[in-house]
Scaffold this motif. Structure first.
Motif, PDB file in Angstrom:
ATOM      1  N   ALA A 128       0.827  -1.207   0.000  1.00 23.42           N
ATOM      2  CA  ALA A 128       0.000   0.000   0.000  1.00 23.42           C
ATOM      3  C   ALA A 128       0.864   1.261   0.000  1.00 23.42           C
ATOM      4  N   PHE A 129       1.956   1.233   0.759  1.00 22.00           N
ATOM      5  CA  PHE A 129       2.847   2.393   0.793  1.00 22.00           C
ATOM      6  C   PHE A 129       3.400   2.679  -0.603  1.00 22.00           C
ATOM      7  N   GLU A 130       3.910   1.648  -1.257  1.00 21.87           N
ATOM      8  CA  GLU A 130       4.503   1.826  -2.591  1.00 21.87           C
ATOM      9  C   GLU A 130       3.463   2.222  -3.633  1.00 21.87           C
ATOM     10  N   LEU A 131       2.296   1.601  -3.595  1.00 29.29           N
ATOM     11  CA  LEU A 131       1.246   1.946  -4.564  1.00 29.29           C
ATOM     12  C   LEU A 131       0.764   3.383  -4.361  1.00 29.29           C
ATOM     13  N   THR A 132       0.608   3.784  -3.106  1.00 26.89           N
ATOM     14  CA  THR A 132       0.160   5.147  -2.821  1.00 26.89           C
ATOM     15  C   THR A 132       1.236   6.158  -3.218  1.00 26.89           C
ATOM     16  N   ARG A 133       2.485   5.848  -2.925  1.00 21.77           N
ATOM     17  CA  ARG A 133       3.580   6.743  -3.314  1.00 21.77           C
ATOM     18  C   ARG A 133       3.636   6.892  -4.835  1.00 21.77           C
ATOM     19  N   SER A 134       3.435   5.806  -5.553  1.00 18.67           N
ATOM     20  CA  SER A 134       3.408   5.865  -7.028  1.00 18.67           C
ATOM     21  C   SER A 134       2.243   6.716  -7.520  1.00 18.67           C
ATOM     22  N   ALA A 135       1.090   6.569  -6.879  1.00 15.74           N
ATOM     23  CA  ALA A 135      -0.084   7.366  -7.264  1.00 15.74           C
ATOM     24  C   ALA A 135       0.162   8.847  -6.997  1.00 15.74           C
ATOM     25  N   VAL A 136       0.819   9.149  -5.893  1.00 11.17           N
ATOM     26  CA  VAL A 136       1.150  10.536  -5.563  1.00 11.17           C
ATOM     27  C   VAL A 136       2.117  11.103  -6.607  1.00 11.17           C
ATOM     28  N   VAL A 177       0.525  10.727   3.488  1.00 10.14           N
ATOM     29  CA  VAL A 177      -0.561  10.077   2.735  1.00 10.14           C
ATOM     30  C   VAL A 177      -0.220   8.604   2.501  1.00 10.14           C
ATOM     31  N   ALA A 178       0.997   8.332   2.041  1.00  7.66           N
ATOM     32  CA  ALA A 178       1.400   6.942   1.778  1.00  7.66           C
ATOM     33  C   ALA A 178       1.446   6.135   3.072  1.00  7.66           C
ATOM     34  N   GLY A 179       1.959   6.732   4.135  1.00  4.74           N
ATOM     35  CA  GLY A 179       2.024   6.040   5.423  1.00  4.74           C
ATOM     36  C   GLY A 179       0.648   5.762   6.005  1.00  4.74           C
ATOM     37  N   SER A 180      -0.267   6.692   5.834  1.00  5.61           N
ATOM     38  CA  SER A 180      -1.642   6.488   6.313  1.00  5.61           C
ATOM     39  C   SER A 180      -2.311   5.339   5.572  1.00  5.61           C
ATOM     40  N   ALA A 181      -2.138   5.307   4.266  1.00  6.07           N
ATOM     41  CA  ALA A 181      -2.708   4.206   3.470  1.00  6.07           C
ATOM     42  C   ALA A 181      -2.089   2.878   3.890  1.00  6.07           C
ATOM     43  N   ALA A 182      -0.791   2.888   4.157  1.00  8.99           N
ATOM     44  CA  ALA A 182      -0.094   1.662   4.567  1.00  8.99           C
ATOM     45  C   ALA A 182      -0.603   1.175   5.922  1.00  8.99           C
ATOM     46  N   GLY A 183      -0.745   2.088   6.869  1.00  5.68           N
ATOM     47  CA  GLY A 183      -1.240   1.707   8.184  1.00  5.68           C
ATOM     48  C   GLY A 183      -2.653   1.162   8.132  1.00  5.68           C
ATOM     49  N   LEU A 184      -3.487   1.778   7.341  1.00  2.20           N
ATOM     50  CA  LEU A 184      -4.857   1.304   7.162  1.00  2.20           C
ATOM     51  C   LEU A 184      -4.864  -0.095   6.541  1.00  2.20           C
ATOM     52  N   ALA A 185      -4.044  -0.295   5.510  1.00  2.51           N
ATOM     53  CA  ALA A 185      -3.973  -1.603   4.852  1.00  2.51           C
ATOM     54  C   ALA A 185      -3.523  -2.685   5.838  1.00  2.51           C
ATOM     55  N   PHE A 186      -2.545  -2.347   6.665  1.00  2.00           N
ATOM     56  CA  PHE A 186      -2.060  -3.323   7.655  1.00  2.00           C
ATOM     57  C   PHE A 186      -3.192  -3.761   8.573  1.00  2.00           C
ATOM     58  N   TRP A 187      -3.877  -2.805   9.212  1.00  2.00           N
ATOM     59  CA  TRP A 187      -4.862  -3.161  10.227  1.00  2.00           C
ATOM     60  C   TRP A 187      -6.127  -3.772   9.655  1.00  2.00           C
ATOM     61  N   VAL A 188      -6.504  -3.413   8.435  1.00  2.00           N
ATOM     62  CA  VAL A 188      -7.674  -4.051   7.817  1.00  2.00           C
ATOM     63  C   VAL A 188      -7.424  -5.554   7.685  1.00  2.00           C
ATOM     64  N   GLY A 209       3.047  14.838  -7.354  1.00  2.31           N
ATOM     65  CA  GLY A 209       3.764  15.026  -6.093  1.00  2.31           C
ATOM     66  C   GLY A 209       5.218  14.605  -6.239  1.00  2.31           C
ATOM     67  N   THR A 210       5.998  14.900  -5.223  1.00  2.00           N
ATOM     68  CA  THR A 210       7.413  14.517  -5.257  1.00  2.00           C
ATOM     69  C   THR A 210       7.630  13.109  -4.758  1.00  2.00           C
ATOM     70  N   GLY A 211       6.699  12.616  -3.957  1.00  2.20           N
ATOM     71  CA  GLY A 211       6.849  11.286  -3.373  1.00  2.20           C
ATOM     72  C   GLY A 211       7.706  11.302  -2.128  1.00  2.20           C
ATOM     73  N   SER A 212       8.374  12.406  -1.860  1.00  2.00           N
ATOM     74  CA  SER A 212       9.246  12.462  -0.686  1.00  2.00           C
ATOM     75  C   SER A 212       8.930  13.632   0.242  1.00  2.00           C
ATOM     76  N   SER A 213       7.934  14.439  -0.095  1.00  2.00           N
ATOM     77  CA  SER A 213       7.564  15.545   0.795  1.00  2.00           C
ATOM     78  C   SER A 213       6.860  14.984   2.026  1.00  2.00           C
ATOM     79  N   LEU A 214       6.743  15.798   3.047  1.00  2.00           N
ATOM     80  CA  LEU A 214       6.072  15.383   4.274  1.00  2.00           C
ATOM     81  C   LEU A 214       4.631  14.958   3.989  1.00  2.00           C
ATOM     82  N   THR A 215       3.923  15.737   3.206  1.00  2.00           N
ATOM     83  CA  THR A 215       2.527  15.426   2.895  1.00  2.00           C
ATOM     84  C   THR A 215       2.422  14.116   2.125  1.00  2.00           C
ATOM     85  N   ASP A 216       3.273  13.948   1.116  1.00  2.00           N
ATOM     86  CA  ASP A 216       3.239  12.709   0.327  1.00  2.00           C
ATOM     87  C   ASP A 216       3.531  11.496   1.207  1.00  2.00           C
TER      88      ASP A 216
END
Length: 188
Positions: free
Chosen positions: A88-96, A111-122, A101-108
């Motif tokens: 999820a982190f990699e897919l979201t970073r690619s989408a950003v 977003v990628a980390g939030s998607a990753a955390g959600l994917a983990f717990w689901v 997006g730069t893929g490395s900014s704080l916001t990017d």
């Protein structure tokens, strides 16, 4: 020396890397969570004075192998969970990146980390719940079978002319017994 060409990891490679890290992590985290879970379920009368006391009593009463009870569920939780996390982190970073997006900014990264955390717990939460139930019920499987058998007998005696009532009462009694979750766990 010779230079070796490297290729970017495929999304399957990313999932497998995450899953492998989760399986390796399971061997370390399972005993820690076993102790933590027993400390957490002390309700009215504390049985353990702390972490070391808890570990000593559990191992003394059940043997050292009990520390890895629930390992199968931890494999599933962390293997699948971390595979999905990294994917999820990699897919979201690619989408950003595709969205400009730069893929490395704080916001990017947030977003990628939030998607990753959600994917983990689901993925992980059902296995985590099962693991906790298995770890906190230290009755032997034979005792669990006796509890289920006694509940079935009580239900049948309470209503000998109504098999449906007896069956549903026995099912309710067995469902209330956490050990029944352990009997279905072949891997742990």
């Amino acid at each position: 020396g010779t230079a070796t060409a490297t290729r970017p990891l495929s999304i399957v490679d990313v999932f497998l890397c995450g899953a492998t890290s989760g399986v390796v992590n399971s061997f370390i985290v399972t005993p820690v969570e076993m102790i933590r879970n027993h400390l957490m379920v002390q309700y009215d009368v504390p049985r353990y004075s702390g972490t070391i006391d808890c570990a000593r009593k559990i191992v003394g009463e059940n043997g050292v192998g009990v520390l890895w009870r629930g390992l199968g569920f931890t494999f599933l939780r962390d293997g699948l969970g971390l595979g999905c996390y990294f994917t999820a982190f990699e897919l979201t970073r690619s989408a950003v990146l595709s969205a400009g997006g730069t893929g490395s900014s704080l916001t990017d990264t947030l977003v990628a980390g939030s998607a990753a955390g959600l994917a983990f717990w689901v993925v992980a939460l059902p296995f985590d719940t099962l693991k906790a139930v298995v770890q906190t019920d230290l009755r032997p499987t034979s005792e669990a079978a006796e509890v289920a058998e006694a509940a079935t007998a009580r239900a049948a005696a309470a209503s000998p002319h109504s098999p449906a009532t007896a069956t549903s009462s026995a099912a309710a009694a067995v469902t209330a017994t956490p050990t029944t979750a352990r009997t279905g766990e072949a891997a742990g």
